[in-house]
Design a protein around this motif. Structure first.
Motif, PDB file in Angstrom:
ATOM      1  N   UNK A 164      46.162 -18.833 -47.826  1.00  0.00           N
ATOM      2  CA  UNK A 164      45.496 -19.755 -48.752  1.00  0.00           C
ATOM      3  C   UNK A 164      45.598 -19.322 -50.217  1.00  0.00           C
ATOM      4  N   UNK A 165      46.078 -18.088 -50.452  1.00  0.00           N
ATOM      5  CA  UNK A 165      46.240 -17.551 -51.808  1.00  0.00           C
ATOM      6  C   UNK A 165      44.910 -17.450 -52.548  1.00  0.00           C
ATOM      7  N   UNK A 166      43.868 -17.006 -51.840  1.00  0.00           N
ATOM      8  CA  UNK A 166      42.567 -16.798 -52.464  1.00  0.00           C
ATOM      9  C   UNK A 166      42.085 -15.383 -52.150  1.00  0.00           C
ATOM     10  N   UNK A 167      41.112 -14.921 -52.918  1.00  0.00           N
ATOM     11  CA  UNK A 167      40.611 -13.560 -52.743  1.00  0.00           C
ATOM     12  C   UNK A 167      39.672 -13.461 -51.550  1.00  0.00           C
ATOM     13  N   UNK A 168      39.746 -12.329 -50.873  1.00  0.00           N
ATOM     14  CA  UNK A 168      38.829 -11.995 -49.780  1.00  0.00           C
ATOM     15  C   UNK A 168      38.959 -10.507 -49.531  1.00  0.00           C
ATOM     16  N   UNK A 169      37.896  -9.765 -49.800  1.00  0.00           N
ATOM     17  CA  UNK A 169      37.935  -8.310 -49.605  1.00  0.00           C
ATOM     18  C   UNK A 169      36.513  -7.762 -49.607  1.00  0.00           C
ATOM     19  N   UNK A 170      36.367  -6.575 -49.067  1.00  0.00           N
ATOM     20  CA  UNK A 170      35.062  -5.930 -49.097  1.00  0.00           C
ATOM     21  C   UNK A 170      34.907  -5.226 -50.430  1.00  0.00           C
ATOM     22  N   UNK A 171      33.748  -5.420 -51.059  1.00  0.00           N
ATOM     23  CA  UNK A 171      33.496  -4.803 -52.352  1.00  0.00           C
ATOM     24  C   UNK A 171      33.230  -3.314 -52.173  1.00  0.00           C
ATOM     25  N   UNK A 172      33.624  -2.490 -53.136  1.00  0.00           N
ATOM     26  CA  UNK A 172      33.348  -1.050 -53.033  1.00  0.00           C
ATOM     27  C   UNK A 172      31.856  -0.760 -53.096  1.00  0.00           C
ATOM     28  N   UNK A 173      31.439   0.314 -52.442  1.00  0.00           N
ATOM     29  CA  UNK A 173      30.027   0.674 -52.436  1.00  0.00           C
ATOM     30  C   UNK A 173      29.507   0.824 -51.021  1.00  0.00           C
ATOM     31  N   UNK A 176      26.891  -3.287 -47.807  1.00  0.00           N
ATOM     32  CA  UNK A 176      27.886  -4.283 -47.398  1.00  0.00           C
ATOM     33  C   UNK A 176      27.863  -5.504 -48.311  1.00  0.00           C
ATOM     34  N   UNK A 177      28.950  -5.737 -48.980  1.00  0.00           N
ATOM     35  CA  UNK A 177      29.078  -6.896 -49.840  1.00  0.00           C
ATOM     36  C   UNK A 177      30.548  -7.265 -49.917  1.00  0.00           C
ATOM     37  N   UNK A 178      30.815  -8.468 -50.367  1.00  0.00           N
ATOM     38  CA  UNK A 178      32.167  -8.971 -50.259  1.00  0.00           C
ATOM     39  C   UNK A 178      32.556  -9.765 -51.491  1.00  0.00           C
ATOM     40  N   UNK A 179      33.825  -9.656 -51.820  1.00  0.00           N
ATOM     41  CA  UNK A 179      34.407 -10.464 -52.876  1.00  0.00           C
ATOM     42  C   UNK A 179      35.220 -11.557 -52.195  1.00  0.00           C
TER      43      UNK A 179
END
Length: 224
Positions: A164-173, A176-179
Motif C-alpha cells: 500500500x506504500x504507507x508507513x507501519x512500524x513499532x515506535x522506539x521505546x 508499546x506504541x506504533x507509527x
C-alpha cells in the motif's frame, strides 16, 4: 442599449449553454481516477511499459485472520472495490477518527456489495481475534462487509510498506506504541491503488465516497 451592454448580455446568456455543453461532453462522463505506483523495472529503474501502456503495481496477495477467526485473502475482496487502512485497537486518537470516517464509507455503501472495507492491525500481539471482534462491534461492522484482520507482524508491515506504500512500524521505546499511516486507500477490481485520502478529514472522506461512485460508474460503462 449600448453595443457594449448588448455584448455583455449576450455573453451572460451564452454562459449556461456553454456550461451545459462542457458538463455533458467533458464532465462526469469523462472523469476518471488516476492509477498510482507504476511498476518499476529494477534493471533500468524506469516504469514498465507493455503494449504502449504503463504497468501499475498491484496490492500483493496476503493471508490473515479476521475478527471472526476466519482466513482472509485477496479473494475475499474480489469482484469489486475496497477501502483499506491500518490501525490498532488501543489507539485513542487517530485510529478512532479513522474508524469513525470508515463508518461513513460503510454507511454510504451499505447496500452496495461491490464495496468492501478492510482494516489491518499494526499491533497483532495485542489485537487478537477477540479484541478485533469487540472493536468491530463498537463500530457495528458487518464481517461480510468490513473486515478487521491480524496476522504475523512482519507480514502486516511488509504489506503496508511495500504493497500500500504507507508507513507501519513499532515506535522506539519501552511502551508499546506504533507509527502508522492515517490514510484510507481506495483499491480497484484489478488491485491497483486508485485513491489516497486523509482518513481523519471528513472533506477528504467526502471525496473518497464520491470517487468510489465514479469508479463503480466506470465499471458499469465498461459493461455496456
Amino acid at each position: 442599449m449600448s453595443p457594449k451592454k448588448v455584448l455583455m448580455l449576450g455573453i451572460l446568456l451564452l454562459v449556461p449553454i456553454f456550461l451545459f455543453l462542457f458538463l455533458k461532453g467533458f464532465g462526469t462522463n469523462h472523469y476518471s481516477l488516476p492509477t498510482y505506483y507504476p511498476a518499476i523495472n529494477e534493471a533500468t529503474e524506469s516504469p514498465i511499459i507493455r503494449n504502449g501502456d504503463t504497468v501499475f503495481q498491484k496490492i500483493p496477495d496476503f493471508r490473515f485472520v479476521s475478527q471472526e477467526g476466519k482466513t482472509v485473502t485477496q479473494t475475499n475482496l474480489n469482484g469489486g472495490v475496497y477501502v483499506a487502512n491500518f490501525f490498532f485497537a488501543s489507539c485513542q486518537d487517530v485510529c478512532k477518527k479513522m474508524s469513525a470516517q470508515m463508518v461513513r464509507v460503510n454507511e454510504a455503501f451499505r447496500n452496495t456489495p461491490q464495496v468492501k472495507l478492510i482494516s489491518y492491525t499494526v499491533d497483532p500481539e495485542r489485537d487478537s481475534v477477540s479484541v478485533l471482534k469487540r472493536y468491530a462491534e463498537m463500530y457495528q461492522a458487518d464481517p461480510a462487509k468490513w473486515l478487521f484482520v491480524t496476522g504475523p507482524k512482519k507480514q502486516l508491515y511488509t504489506l503496508a510498506q511495500n504493497g500500500y506504500k504507507v508507513s507501519a512500524m513499532q515506535a522506539p521505546g519501552t511502551i508499546p506504541n506504533f507509527i502508522h499511516s492515517e490514510k484510507l486507500i481506495l483499491v480497484d477490481k484489478e488491485k491497483h491503488v486508485r485513491g489516497i485520502y486523509d482518513g481523519t478529514d471528513p472533506q477528504e472522506v467526502d471525496r473518497l465516497i464520491t470517487e468510489i461512485t465514479v469508479l463503480l460508474h466506470s465499471y458499469q460503462q465498461d459493461e455496456k
